[in-house]
Design an enzyme around this catalytic site. Sequence first.
Site, short mmCIF file in Angstrom:
data_model
loop_
_atom_site.label_atom_id
_atom_site.label_comp_id
_atom_site.label_asym_id
_atom_site.label_seq_id
_atom_site.Cartn_x
_atom_site.Cartn_y
_atom_site.Cartn_z
N SER A 1 30.79 31.74 -53.94
CA SER A 1 30.49 33.18 -53.41
C SER A 1 31.44 34.14 -53.62
CB SER A 1 30.06 33.07 -51.86
OG SER A 1 29.84 34.41 -51.29
N GLU B 1 21.09 41.85 -56.40
CA GLU B 1 21.62 42.35 -54.89
C GLU B 1 22.09 43.80 -55.29
OE1 GLU B 1 24.65 40.13 -53.04
OE2 GLU B 1 23.16 38.17 -52.90
N ASP C 1 28.18 43.95 -48.43
CA ASP C 1 26.95 44.22 -48.67
C ASP C 1 26.65 45.36 -47.73
OD1 ASP C 1 26.75 41.75 -50.08
OD2 ASP C 1 25.92 40.57 -48.64
N VAL D 1 21.48 31.15 -51.50
CA VAL D 1 22.78 31.08 -51.06
C VAL D 1 23.71 30.57 -52.19
CG1 VAL D 1 24.21 30.65 -48.99
CG2 VAL D 1 21.70 30.89 -48.57
N ALA D 2 24.90 31.30 -52.20
CA ALA D 2 25.97 30.91 -53.19
C ALA D 2 26.37 29.49 -52.74
CB ALA D 2 26.84 31.87 -53.24
N GLN E 1 30.72 30.03 -45.56
CA GLN E 1 29.92 30.01 -46.72
C GLN E 1 29.17 28.43 -46.75
OE1 GLN E 1 29.29 32.51 -48.62
NE2 GLN E 1 27.86 31.60 -49.70
ZN LIG Z 1 26.63 40.08 -51.11
#
Ligand SMILES: [Zn+2]
Length: 262
Positions: free
Chosen positions: A176, A233, A185, A170-171, A140
């Site tokens: 995240s 998302e 995802d 982006v986290a 991440q």
């Molecule tokens: Zn995701």
Amino acid sequence: MVKNKKSIILLVLMVVLLVLISSRMSPQQVRRPNAPTVTDDPIPETMPPVETEAPAEATPEPTPYITEILPNVSRNDWNLKLVNNTYVLAYTFAPDVVAVRDDQYFDARAADKLEEMLSAAEAAGYTVCIRAAYRPFSTQAYLFNGRASQIQWGTTMTLLEAEAEARKIVAYPGTSEHQLGLCADIMDNKDTTMKAEEVENLPLLKWLREHCAQYGFVLRYPKDKQEITGWYEPWHFRYVGEDAAKYMTDKGICLEELIAMF
Ligand SMILES: [Zn+2]
């Protein structure tokens, strides 16, 4: 003499009678055996407690709101762990993950449920592909720093400014949900760019929205909750367990809203 003797006997009888009467009138004998005295227990067992006789409306019923609306889960359940900009994971956080399809990893406690859901989608005729699942902190951080550098490149932005922009896409490391290992995802191919509005109505994503709760998953970042979650998302599905998933789906609430109820 006889008369005197009779008088004496009569006198004696009267005295005895008087003694008897006066002894029956003494306080100890007048009091009933069960009557309380100062030294007795202040609440004799034979006296009913006054409190239990309170009127029916004074007896508080359990609040129907609480018992009706909360599912049988706790905010401390491992599958309800909240990760966002407020609830940040430590860089040492490392869940027990196992390999799942598409070279991805998922929390070992829920990997079977993910596979069950994806197999069901395939059985329903869809092609299924996990684009991302578990991500360690380092990955991440790599993704985030890469995006911040990309934004800063060739501009006069400071690194802090670039990072502020990057956070919208982006986290930030630690925030995240992918670091939890409980989300995936999911798309119907490996290649297309994921743009929320464009893929919202993909038949696979619609199918997942309708069926994910029965496998314990929820669509974590729907458009109508973006103000709360910070993200939109339509491909990001999160394992929360069947009880919570069904409840959240029925009530139309996101994880932040569920946690706030406890
Ligand atoms: Zn995701």
